[in-house]
Design a protein around this motif. Structure first.
Motif, PDB file in Angstrom:
ATOM      1  N   GLU A   1     -49.984  30.238  27.524  1.00  0.00           N
ATOM      2  CA  GLU A   1     -48.986  29.912  26.907  1.00  0.00           C
ATOM      3  C   GLU A   1     -49.005  28.980  25.796  1.00  0.00           C
ATOM      4  O   GLU A   1     -49.799  27.892  26.063  1.00  0.00           O
TER       5      GLU A   1
ATOM      6  N   GLU B   1     -47.838  26.146  23.150  1.00  0.00           N
ATOM      7  CA  GLU B   1     -47.188  24.859  23.383  1.00  0.00           C
ATOM      8  C   GLU B   1     -45.863  25.204  22.945  1.00  0.00           C
ATOM      9  O   GLU B   1     -44.687  24.772  23.699  1.00  0.00           O
ATOM     10  N   ASP B   2     -45.253  25.953  22.083  1.00  0.00           N
ATOM     11  CA  ASP B   2     -43.953  26.222  21.539  1.00  0.00           C
ATOM     12  C   ASP B   2     -43.659  27.455  22.219  1.00  0.00           C
ATOM     13  O   ASP B   2     -42.542  28.232  21.502  1.00  0.00           O
ATOM     14  N   CYS B   3     -44.202  28.184  23.128  1.00  0.00           N
ATOM     15  CA  CYS B   3     -44.017  29.466  24.113  1.00  0.00           C
ATOM     16  C   CYS B   3     -42.250  29.296  24.585  1.00  0.00           C
ATOM     17  O   CYS B   3     -41.959  28.271  24.846  1.00  0.00           O
ATOM     18  N   THR B   4     -41.655  30.381  24.404  1.00  0.00           N
ATOM     19  CA  THR B   4     -40.409  30.520  25.323  1.00  0.00           C
ATOM     20  C   THR B   4     -40.335  31.736  26.069  1.00  0.00           C
ATOM     21  O   THR B   4     -41.150  32.746  25.450  1.00  0.00           O
TER      22      THR B   4
ATOM     23  N   SER C   1     -38.502  26.568  27.668  1.00  0.00           N
ATOM     24  CA  SER C   1     -39.786  26.192  27.309  1.00  0.00           C
ATOM     25  C   SER C   1     -40.791  26.560  27.996  1.00  0.00           C
ATOM     26  O   SER C   1     -40.845  26.592  29.275  1.00  0.00           O
ATOM     27  N   LYS C   2     -42.160  26.107  27.523  1.00  0.00           N
ATOM     28  CA  LYS C   2     -43.343  26.052  28.397  1.00  0.00           C
ATOM     29  C   LYS C   2     -43.186  25.234  29.373  1.00  0.00           C
ATOM     30  O   LYS C   2     -43.525  25.457  30.614  1.00  0.00           O
TER      31      LYS C   2
END
Length: 91
Positions: free
Chosen positions: A34, A36-39, A49-50
């Protein structure tokens, strides 16, 4: 005959590996996978958020099964989107 391109096959494989890692509680795979800014959208509709997703892997939520089906891949120039259905069974 398999209709998927090599890129599609790779993305589908990643999804299945991710599901296996979730069942094992292997947060290292998710950390690498994932951005860092994965949702992530959880079954109850929450968008997490991650860091919140990773927290669930060390908390009380434990899966005995995580089956991913009906995967559809959309490829764009430098990106791909995978959509599908997941069946999660808690332990």
């Amino acid at each position: 005959m398999d209709q998927h391109s090599e890129d599609e096959k790779a993305l589908i494989k990643i999804q299945h590996e991710w599901a296996k890692a979730r069942v094992k509680g292997d947060s290292s795979y998710t950390r690498r996978l994932e951005a860092e800014d994965c949702t992530t959208i959880w079954p109850d509709g929450r968008i997490v958020s991650k860091s919140a997703d990773l927290e669930t892997m060390t908390g009380d939520i434990v899966f005995s099964e995580f089956k991913i089906t009906d995967l559809r891949v959309r490829l764009y120039r430098y990106a791909g989107i995978v959509c599908g259905e997941g069946t999660i069974n808690p332990r």
